[in-house]
Each structure stands twice: as C-alpha cells, then as structure tokens.
Design a protein around this motif. Sequence first.
Motif, PDB file in Angstrom:
ATOM      1  N   GLY A 126       0.820  -1.207   0.000  1.00 51.87           N
ATOM      2  CA  GLY A 126       0.000   0.000   0.000  1.00 51.87           C
ATOM      3  C   GLY A 126       0.849   1.250   0.000  1.00 51.87           C
ATOM      4  O   GLY A 126       2.033   1.230   0.339  1.00 51.87           O
ATOM      5  N   ALA A 127       0.213   2.346  -0.386  1.00 55.16           N
ATOM      6  CA  ALA A 127       0.947   3.600  -0.513  1.00 55.16           C
ATOM      7  C   ALA A 127       1.290   4.222   0.836  1.00 55.16           C
ATOM      8  O   ALA A 127       2.239   4.995   0.950  1.00 55.16           O
ATOM      9  N   ASN A 128       0.523   3.883   1.868  1.00 52.16           N
ATOM     10  CA  ASN A 128       0.731   4.487   3.183  1.00 52.16           C
ATOM     11  C   ASN A 128       1.212   3.421   4.168  1.00 52.16           C
ATOM     12  O   ASN A 128       0.422   2.648   4.719  1.00 52.16           O
ATOM     13  N   SER A 129       2.517   3.379   4.398  1.00 52.36           N
ATOM     14  CA  SER A 129       3.092   2.387   5.314  1.00 52.36           C
ATOM     15  C   SER A 129       2.642   2.612   6.746  1.00 52.36           C
ATOM     16  O   SER A 129       2.566   1.664   7.539  1.00 52.36           O
ATOM     17  N   LEU A 130       2.329   3.857   7.090  1.00 50.73           N
ATOM     18  CA  LEU A 130       1.872   4.157   8.445  1.00 50.73           C
ATOM     19  C   LEU A 130       0.561   3.421   8.740  1.00 50.73           C
ATOM     20  O   LEU A 130       0.353   2.935   9.860  1.00 50.73           O
ATOM     21  N   GLN A 131      -0.327   3.341   7.744  1.00 55.00           N
ATOM     22  CA  GLN A 131      -1.575   2.598   7.915  1.00 55.00           C
ATOM     23  C   GLN A 131      -1.291   1.119   8.181  1.00 55.00           C
ATOM     24  O   GLN A 131      -1.917   0.502   9.055  1.00 55.00           O
ATOM     25  N   THR A 132      -0.344   0.557   7.431  1.00 53.03           N
ATOM     26  CA  THR A 132      -0.015  -0.861   7.584  1.00 53.03           C
ATOM     27  C   THR A 132       0.543  -1.148   8.971  1.00 53.03           C
ATOM     28  O   THR A 132       0.130  -2.111   9.638  1.00 53.03           O
ATOM     29  N   ILE A 170      -5.893  -1.626   2.769  1.00 54.62           N
ATOM     30  CA  ILE A 170      -4.779  -0.678   2.646  1.00 54.62           C
ATOM     31  C   ILE A 170      -4.097  -0.849   1.289  1.00 54.62           C
ATOM     32  O   ILE A 170      -3.740   0.130   0.629  1.00 54.62           O
ATOM     33  N   GLY A 185      -5.851   0.898  -1.432  1.00 55.37           N
ATOM     34  CA  GLY A 185      -5.918   2.357  -1.355  1.00 55.37           C
ATOM     35  C   GLY A 185      -6.975   2.896  -0.421  1.00 55.37           C
ATOM     36  O   GLY A 185      -7.527   3.976  -0.676  1.00 55.37           O
ATOM     37  N   ALA A 214      -8.895   4.653   2.748  1.00 55.87           N
ATOM     38  CA  ALA A 214      -8.636   5.833   3.578  1.00 55.87           C
ATOM     39  C   ALA A 214      -8.563   5.419   5.049  1.00 55.87           C
ATOM     40  O   ALA A 214      -8.958   4.310   5.417  1.00 55.87           O
ATOM     41  N   TRP A 215      -8.098   6.350   5.879  1.00 57.08           N
ATOM     42  CA  TRP A 215      -7.990   6.058   7.312  1.00 57.08           C
ATOM     43  C   TRP A 215      -9.345   5.696   7.909  1.00 57.08           C
ATOM     44  O   TRP A 215      -9.432   4.845   8.792  1.00 57.08           O
TER      45      TRP A 215
END
Length: 398
Positions: free
Chosen positions: A281-287, A362, A365, A367-368
């Motif tokens: 996924g583009a957002n590693s923080l989410q992972t 995630i 794509g 969202a939070w």
Amino acid sequence: MKSLLVAGKDVKILLKDRRALLMLIVMPIILTAILGSALKGVMGGGGMPETVLGVYSNDENAWATSILRSLDDEALAITVERASSEKQLHEWMGKGQVDVGVLIPSTWGDVSYKERAVILSDTGHESEATIIQQIFNTYAETANAIAFSTELLMTEGASYAAAGEKIDMQALHNGLASSMQSIVNEPRDYVLVTSVGEKPVSAMQYYAAAMAAMFLLFNAMTGGKSFHRERQTETMARLMMTPTSFRSILVGKFIGTFLFAFFQFTVFMAVTHYLLKVDWGANSLQTFFLAFCYCIAVSGLSMVMAVFTTDEKMADVVGSMGVQVLALLGGSMLPLSVFPGVLRNIALFTPNSWALTGFTSIMSGAAWADLWMPAGTLLLIGGLAVLIGSFRLRLHSL
C-alpha cells in the motif's frame, strides 16, 4: 522497568529459538511465494464459474433489457440479481452477496457512445469480471453493427424509392460491408472495469496479507507455552518471591509477546516487499498501525491460551489446531469472497479475518476512515482477552 526486563527476557529466548524463527518468519515467506505465484491471475478459478451478477440500471433501455435477458441462459451459469439502487449494489458487493456488479447508464447504447457500462470487480473474482466484460463488449459491438446496418439499409432504400430508381443491390451490399467493417475496426469502449477499492489486489498481495495474519496468530500459542514453561521450571514461582509484582510479570509477558510479534511482521513485510515485490500500500503508516492493533490482539490471546490450558504440551496442541481452524475460517487459506454467507458471518468472529481485511483494504488504497472498524475490533479483542486472562491468572496465583 521490571516489566520491560521480563519482556526482554522472553524476546531474547524467542530470538535464540531457531525452530521458532523458522516457523514464524521463514515459513510464511516461503508459503507466500508459493501460493502467490501458483495462483497469480487465477484467484477466481478457471473456466466459467457459477457467478452471481448484480445489476443496476437507473432507466431501462433496449440494450440493457436485451443483454440481461440473454444472461439468464442456464448454459452461462450466471444468476442475475437486479438492485433497486446503486447504493444497494455496492452494499451487495461489500457483503459478498454478488460476485460481480454492473452499473448500466440510461444512455448506454445511444449514438454518442459517451457513457459506458461499469463493471465492479472484487478480489477473488477477477476472472468472472473479465468474462462479464467480454460478454458486454461483444453484445455492444454486435448490436451497434446491426443498428448501423439497419439504418443504412432503410436510408438507402428510401432514397432510391424517392428518386423512383431501381435499387442497386450490389452497390448497397458493397456499401453495407464497407460501413460495417469500419464500425468493427473503429476502437470504442463500451465497458469500463473497475475495482471495488481504489485498485485491485493481486494474488501475491492477498496471500502476503493472509500469511502475515495466520502466522502472527502462532504468537498466541508461543506466549501461552512460555507461561507453562516458566511454571514447570519454577521460574514463575521465583519471580513471585521477588519484589516484582504480579502485575509487572503479567505486563512483561504481554509486552514480550507483542514485541516479538511486531518484529516478526516487520521482517516479513520487508522481505516480501523487497524480495517478492509485494506492494503493501501507498501508506506504510496505515499498515504498521493495523499491525500494531493486531499484535495487541494476538498478545491478549496468548494470555487466554495460558489460562485455559494446563501444560506446555496442551498449549502446543490446542494452539496449533486453533490457528489452523482460525486460518481456514478467516480467509488465510481461501479468499473470503468464495465462502458462502454463513461462513462469511462466522469469519467476523476471527481476529485474523479482520487483520486480513484491513491489510487488503490498505493495499487497495483505503482511507484512514475505512480502518477504524478492523482496528477497533482488534483492539477490542485484545482488551477483552487481557481482562479474561489477567482475572483467571490472578485467581490461580492466589
């Protein structure tokens, strides 16, 4: 501070255990590579599978009515379900009640060809979506050619009749053939295929998330065995005779399981990303946020494993069987989309299914806002497990 010392001791023991490292880190990477490569491009199965097609058209038109009537043919193994609204169709897709969705605009098939039918594809049903796309494209091309040729015949015939001339069949035939050939060769997009998420999830991505969710569960078994091992070696009794409080020991055990589980996930994510080219996924923080919540749930379950088993051997047997059952029900073996409705509902009670759903969301794509449900559920599972485990352990320690 004493809790951290207990946690550090547990992590150090696990890192020295070659069998544990092989099982919890190397094995999931190997399985991800095998399953992801073997099922690449065929996650939805081969051939023409039984397909439930959800359709919404806000206004009937000739093309939509005709093709839906054709899709009811039993030989196609397609069941058509008509949605009353676009929202209902998306709800069906989200709940897995339909395999593929189709949105047909009211102007689909008019002379402008500006609006296209939209096919909604979901993970695990890519092949069905491709087949539906081919059916709609073939029908649209055929219908367009017939409509154009009919209009040409009527126009040319009317012009000859108005002029009082005899119809030149050869010239009409040549003109018709030329016009139909130009329509067939002219590139037109009648159908648009889109994923339910922002982008589709590949087989390699799915099984990377599935193996991570499955093998992190083994930490619940490992944590439970650690409790029994220290009881059998009387390490727990010696700790209880020191100034170290029961709460510190409990918190230390929880932190130790959490740290190793998070370390395991971090290594697994890094190796699959750089070696197997898995896009997490583009957002590693989410992972990492979702992994953090899942590790809390797993650490809490390790305490439940400790209090509901009598010795290390029982924890090993019950833990291994439990992980396999949860992996099967939670979608780590087969995609949840191929499960019947009853099993999909049962999967909601498994922590790994929430982790798997979150990771794949995630990857597509999300969202939070889409992560609060899986993350909140995992934290709830972890919190309840800690309460149950601490209460039972306190009773046994009295």
